[in-house]
Write a protein that holds these residues in place. Structure first.
Motif, short mmCIF file in Angstrom:
data_model
loop_
_atom_site.label_atom_id
_atom_site.label_comp_id
_atom_site.label_asym_id
_atom_site.label_seq_id
_atom_site.Cartn_x
_atom_site.Cartn_y
_atom_site.Cartn_z
N HIS A 119 0.86 -1.18 0.00
CA HIS A 119 0.00 0.00 0.00
C HIS A 119 0.90 1.24 0.00
O HIS A 119 2.04 1.19 0.46
CB HIS A 119 -0.90 0.02 1.24
N ARG A 120 0.33 2.33 -0.50
CA ARG A 120 1.12 3.56 -0.44
C ARG A 120 1.15 4.10 0.98
O ARG A 120 0.13 4.11 1.68
CB ARG A 120 0.51 4.61 -1.38
N LEU A 121 2.31 4.53 1.42
CA LEU A 121 2.47 5.08 2.77
C LEU A 121 1.78 6.43 2.85
O LEU A 121 1.94 7.28 1.97
CB LEU A 121 3.97 5.24 3.08
N THR A 122 0.99 6.63 3.90
CA THR A 122 0.27 7.90 4.06
C THR A 122 0.87 8.72 5.20
O THR A 122 1.51 8.19 6.11
CB THR A 122 -1.21 7.65 4.37
N LEU A 123 0.61 10.01 5.11
CA LEU A 123 1.10 10.90 6.17
C LEU A 123 0.44 10.57 7.51
O LEU A 123 1.08 10.66 8.57
CB LEU A 123 0.80 12.36 5.79
N GLU A 124 -0.83 10.15 7.47
CA GLU A 124 -1.53 9.80 8.71
C GLU A 124 -0.86 8.61 9.39
O GLU A 124 -0.74 8.56 10.62
CB GLU A 124 -3.00 9.46 8.41
N ALA A 125 -0.40 7.65 8.59
CA ALA A 125 0.27 6.47 9.15
C ALA A 125 1.60 6.86 9.79
O ALA A 125 1.97 6.35 10.85
CB ALA A 125 0.48 5.42 8.07
N VAL A 126 2.33 7.78 9.15
CA VAL A 126 3.61 8.23 9.73
C VAL A 126 3.36 9.02 11.02
O VAL A 126 4.11 8.91 11.99
CB VAL A 126 4.39 9.07 8.70
N GLN A 127 2.29 9.82 11.05
CA GLN A 127 1.95 10.56 12.26
C GLN A 127 1.62 9.60 13.41
O GLN A 127 2.00 9.84 14.56
CB GLN A 127 0.76 11.48 12.00
N GLU A 128 0.95 8.50 13.08
CA GLU A 128 0.66 7.49 14.10
C GLU A 128 1.96 6.94 14.69
O GLU A 128 2.09 6.76 15.92
CB GLU A 128 -0.16 6.36 13.48
N LEU A 129 2.93 6.69 13.84
CA LEU A 129 4.23 6.19 14.30
C LEU A 129 4.94 7.24 15.16
O LEU A 129 5.50 6.92 16.22
CB LEU A 129 5.10 5.80 13.10
N ALA A 130 4.92 8.50 14.73
CA ALA A 130 5.56 9.57 15.49
C ALA A 130 4.94 9.69 16.88
O ALA A 130 5.65 9.86 17.89
CB ALA A 130 5.43 10.89 14.74
N ASP A 131 3.61 9.59 16.94
CA ASP A 131 2.92 9.67 18.23
C ASP A 131 3.33 8.51 19.13
O ASP A 131 3.50 8.67 20.35
CB ASP A 131 1.40 9.66 18.04
N ALA A 132 3.51 7.33 18.53
CA ALA A 132 3.86 6.14 19.32
C ALA A 132 5.24 6.27 19.95
O ALA A 132 5.45 5.91 21.11
CB ALA A 132 3.79 4.90 18.44
#
Length: 969
Positions: free
Chosen positions: A803-816
């Motif tokens: 799947h294409r990586l989304t900014l929302e998914a990266v934000q989830e990682l940053a929050d974690a």
């Protein structure tokens, strides 16, 4: 009566009278003559003998004193005095049977037993309590069960009057009430603070007179102290607490903490419920429940002296160590021994030396010490009763301290000194006026590192350190920052601090508000106002101090502690280092340092090797040759009359004579009553002559010079003291002392502007590298453990991407990764990798954006061989994509221009290239682009979706899909 016992009785009589007791002989007794009457040689009932003193309070017998000759040990004498408390003849009015109070005294040493306590135990006291104090204790503790005849007691209540009345004492003494403290409300307290308070209260219940609390700097010692002080006042009726600090600045800070403390029981502020006095004069407010004072002011009050202003801001450790045999404190009727029930001494590792120990031991009070760095002497003074041990490592583990890295800067002149060859010119500066002149060297001039910034100033040495700090700050020390972190620089002395401030402002290209000197000699703004600005305002960014902010001062936003001075004392170094350990809320940090996210560590920048030197627990200034002239003058001002101190002072005064101008001599004579420094020195030396002491003692006793009658040591010591006090009397004037000190400093400093310094090394210490390694390992372990849970990691682990990586998914990682316990951010992780593999990491010091997290993960899981900022990788892919585009058919070239990427724009027009570059930048920041994105900035301002369709036509969707796939790959 033996001579020694008679002498003891005379001393006891004086102590009783000073404490407000009227001393009477039994044959001429008048128990109504005063509130407190002490009757000598009182005959008890048969079999009990005589009480050396029977104490009457408000016309009723209250206690006894058993007198012994000086030198007799008093532990064990309690049995004899206890017997006397039972021996009052029948029919006499009394406060109880047995009598509640018993003293044992030699006049030199006194012990006291309070029979009202649950388990009475004798304790040492400096002198006798005032009658009013005993009356208060009785009023608190007295309960009458049944009595046929009643009278009025000291508090207006009823008390027994006849001998046959047998009162019962209730458990109402301070010690008894401590045993019934309610459970601690732990809300708002850190676990370590809870433990400290509960352990202290257990110690108090066991009636242990002294207790030591060791808590790391920044772990809330003062808040802990205020919490238990509040409970002691509210629930045990403690009448007054003395909170001792060693500098006026810390007294102001402590008062502010009392003002901010909110009761967990009723939400009132401490100062709304109880009066808190910050002692700034020698007047004690008897209505205050807490008195905050410097220990030097309390010493002066007990001595009946005014405290010179400059001494209230001086740290007490060095001055206290000068007194091998300090001038003893005597009983001061204006400040009785019962003035305080509890004494809390902050930074107690510095305030228990001979001079200051007298202050603590004068009062009949529980002693509680607070320190982060106890020495062996501290443990001994507090009877090895360590009720709380909480070091820096524990505080870091609990999140109440932050850890630190060490960044080492080595320069050639700092390590080796320098040499200026003959023929070159150097500047010579007068210390007092700072006037400079040029002087050509006739001989080579060399100096070693120990002379730096005292005898010699090498501006380029200071400059190289500051330049290196500036240049490495945003690339290695705090990569990605733009605001200089709040930085505290420790200088050698005031002149060194002055030079550092000037160079800091120049090298950072900033104004006066950027860097400020905060020392005892700061002129203009008050030092405490500058400290407050440094604490709460964006400016100044850098504060330069000597030792005024070295201990105790709470400046939570400090993120860099830069040492430009050596420190030999382990405890002092730990205190200085502790200025950076304090935690601070992110919002509070950002209010003074806007681009700081969170304070999870601080950095020690070590420019002199202070972290590498062995340090000792011994106190500084133990050898008089190493004592500064200023400290010797202060010691004399505090009453030190020891031979070695006075001899050292006299020698240094004598050496001044040949270095003074006639104008300086005139000014000193004007203040000293016509005496020159040489004459002041001569008076001191002459006053130390033992023959004069003997001669004066004979004259005082009226003994002829040819009479060989022996002279007692006491008479000789009295004569010595009178002679010396007369000799140093001019030095009691603080204005004269200040003038002499200023004049003494009128020697010269060489300014070496010839030598150019060289940076030998600028890097993190091995410990800091270990910390970076630990962070990297933890990050990579986190990725491995969560690769199947966090969407961004799932996508990045799949090659090719499912799947294409989304900014929302990266934000989830940053929050974690930003959640406890890790609290990582992108700049920290980038800096950790850079510290370990600098050759493989680019963009160190740049601003990190969210998509840089993609680069971090790819590097961590070894998909990329280099750690490159995500926008740089996107740009490289963009250039490759442009180069791969087929050329247009011959004759259809769009132009010869080149876009920002440096690729010949043979297929696209310059305007199309500009739009493609905007698309590239959008993908770098957002991981992709969709048609609707063209309706927003920056595209909207250029014509939006309509314009991009006009430029690319029906090929737009294919180009977007291609760029989304290629650029973020």
């Amino acid at each position: 009566m033996a001579e020694l016992e008679r002498s003891a009785r005379e001393t006891i009589d004086k102590l009783l009278q000073a404490a407000g007791w009227q001393v009477q002989d039994a044959g001429a007794a008048n128990i109504q003559a005063a509130r407190g009457v002490a009757i000598r040689e009182f005959s008890l009932k048969s079999g009990y003998g005589f009480a050396d003193y029977l104490l009457y309070l408000d016309g009723q017998a209250a206690g006894v004193i058993e007198a012994k000759k000086a030198g007799v040990t008093l532990t064990g004498v309690e049995t004899q005095s206890d017997k006397y408390t039972h021996g009052l003849p029948d029919g006499l009015p009394r406060w109880g049977n047995p009598l509640p109070f018993a003293y044992q005294s030699t006049g030199v040493e006194t012990r006291f037993t309070n029979g009202l306590d649950p388990q009475p135990r004798s304790r040492p006291v400096f002198a006798f309590h005032r009658p009013e104090m005993l009356a208060t204790w009785l009023a608190d503790a007295f309960v009458v069960t049944s009595s046929p005849s009643q009278g009025e007691g000291p508090d207006g209540g009823e008390v027994p009057k006849a001998a046959e009345d047998h009162p019962v004492y209730s458990a109402q003494t301070l010690l008894a009430r401590i045993a019934h403290l309610p459970p601690l409300v732990t809300e708002g307290l850190w676990p370590a603070q809870v433990t400290a308070i509960e352990n202290l209260e257990k110690s108090l219940r066991e009636n242990r007179p002294r207790a030591l609390i060791q808590m790391a700097t920044g772990s809330g010692k003062t808040f802990t102290a205020i919490s238990f002080i509040y409970r002691l006042i509210k629930f045990t009726g403690a009448r007054r607490v003395l909170f001792l600090v060693d500098r006026g600045n810390l007294g102001d800070q402590t008062l502010k903490e009392f003002q901010q403390y909110a009761s967990p029981y009723n939400n009132f502020k401490f100062t709304e419920e109880y009066i808190v006095q910050r002692l700034t004069s020698n007047t004690l407010d008897t209505t205050a429940r807490v008195c905050i004072s410097t220990i030097q002011r309390m010493y002066s009050m007990l001595k009946g002296k005014e405290l010179p202003d400059e001494l209230e801001e001086e740290s007490v450790d060095q001055l206290g160590g000068l007194f091998k045999q300090p001038e003893p404190i005597e009983y001061n009727p204006a400040i009785p021994i019962e003035s305080f029930d509890v004494i809390v001494t902050d930074e107690c590792h510095r305030s228990i030396y001979n001079l200051w120990a007298q202050v603590l031991e004068y009062f009949d009070a529980y002693l509680i010490g607070l320190t982060a760095t106890p020495s062996k002497q501290t443990f001994g003074f507090f009877h090895q009763n360590l009720v709380m041990e909480y070091n820096h490592e524990m505080a870091v583990a609990d999140g109440v301290n932050v850890n630190y890295d060490v960044y080492r800067i080595r320069t050639a002149i700092t390590e080796q000194g320098s040499e200026v060859e003959a023929g070159y010119s150097v500047q010579i500066q007068e210390r007092d006026t700072r006037r400079k002149r040029w002087e050509q060297l006739d001989d080579d001039f060399s100096y070693d590192p120990n002379q730096l910034d005292r005898d010699v100033v090498a501006p380029d040495q200071i400059r190289k350190i500051i330049q290196t700090y500036r240049d490495k700050l945003f690339t290695e020390i705090f990569p990605g920052r733009e605001w200089v972190p709040k930085t505290l620089i420790f200088a050698k002395d005031d002149a060194h601090a002055e030079n550092i401030v000037e160079i800091v402002r120049e090298e950072f290209g900033k104004g006066n508000d950027f860097a400020q000197k905060i020392t005892y000699r700061t002129t203009g703004a008050k030092p405490k106002d500058l400290i407050n600005e440094f604490r709460t305002s964006p400016m100044p960014r850098i504060a330069v101090t000597v030792d005024m902010i070295a201990t105790g001062t709470d400046i939570k936003a400090v993120e860099v502690v830069l040492f430009m001075r050596a420190v030999k004392s382990r405890a002092f170094f730990e205190q200085m280092k502790g200025r950076g350990v304090r935690v601070i809320k992110p919002d509070d940090l950002q209010s003074v340092t806007p681009d700081a996210k969170v304070k999870d560590h601080f950095v020690i920048v070590d420019a002199v090797g202070v972290c590498e030197r062995d340090k000792t627990d011994s106190r500084p200034m133990e050898q008089k040759p190493t004592v500064s002239f200023e400290k010797l003058m202060q010691a004399v001002a505090f009453g030190n009359t020891e031979d070695d101190v006075l001899t050292s002072l006299a020698g240094r005064l004598a050496r001044m004579e040949h270095r003074m101008s006639a104008e300086d001599d005139d000014r000193i004579r004007a203040l000293s009553g016509g005496l020159s420094v040489k004459e002041l020195s001569h008076r001191i030396v002459a006053a130390l002559n033992p023959d004069r002491h003997l001669e004066q003692a004979r004259a005082d006793l009226g003994i002829a010079p040819d009479d060989d009658k022996p002279i007692t040591d006491q008479a000789i010591n009295t004569a010595r003291r009178e002679i010396i006090l007369d000799a140093i009397k001019p030095l009691n004037d603080p204005e004269l002392r200040e003038l002499i000190i200023a004049t003494k400093k009128k020697n010269e400093v060489v300014i070496d502007i010839v030598s150019a310094d060289e940076v030998l090394e600028a890097t993190f210490s091995p410990e800091a590298l270990d910390r970076a390694k630990g962070m990297v390992q933890s990050f990579e372990q986190f990725i491995q453990e969560h690769k199947d849970e966090i969407t961004a990691l799932q996508v990045l682990y799949s090659k090719p991407y499912k799947h294409r990586l989304t900014l929302e998914a990266v934000q989830e990682l940053a929050d974690a990764i930003q959640k406890p316990p890790h609290l990582w951010d992108k700049s920290q992780l980038w800096g950790a990798y850079a510290a370990l593999e600098r050759s493989k990491v680019r963009g160190v010091g740049g601003n990190r954006i969210l998509t840089d997290l993609v680069s971090l993960v790819r590097f961590a899981i070894h998909q990329d061989n280099e750690l490159i900022p995500f926008p740089e990788r996107v740009n490289a892919n963009f250039r490759a994509w442009l180069a791969s585009q087929p050329p247009l058919p011959q004759g259809e070239g769009r132009g010869e221009g080149k876009g920002e990427g440096g690729v010949a724009a043979t297929r696209f027009s310059p305007e199309q290239i500009r739009w493609l570059e905007m698309i590239r930048d959008h993908i770098a920041a957002n991981l992709g682009i969709e048609p609707e994105d063209f309706e927003y900035a920056p595209f909207a301002q250029e014509g939006g979706l309509g314009k991009v369709y006009q430029l690319f036509g029906d090929k737009l969707n294919a180009i977007i899909e291609e760029l989304n796939e290629m650029l973020a790959a």
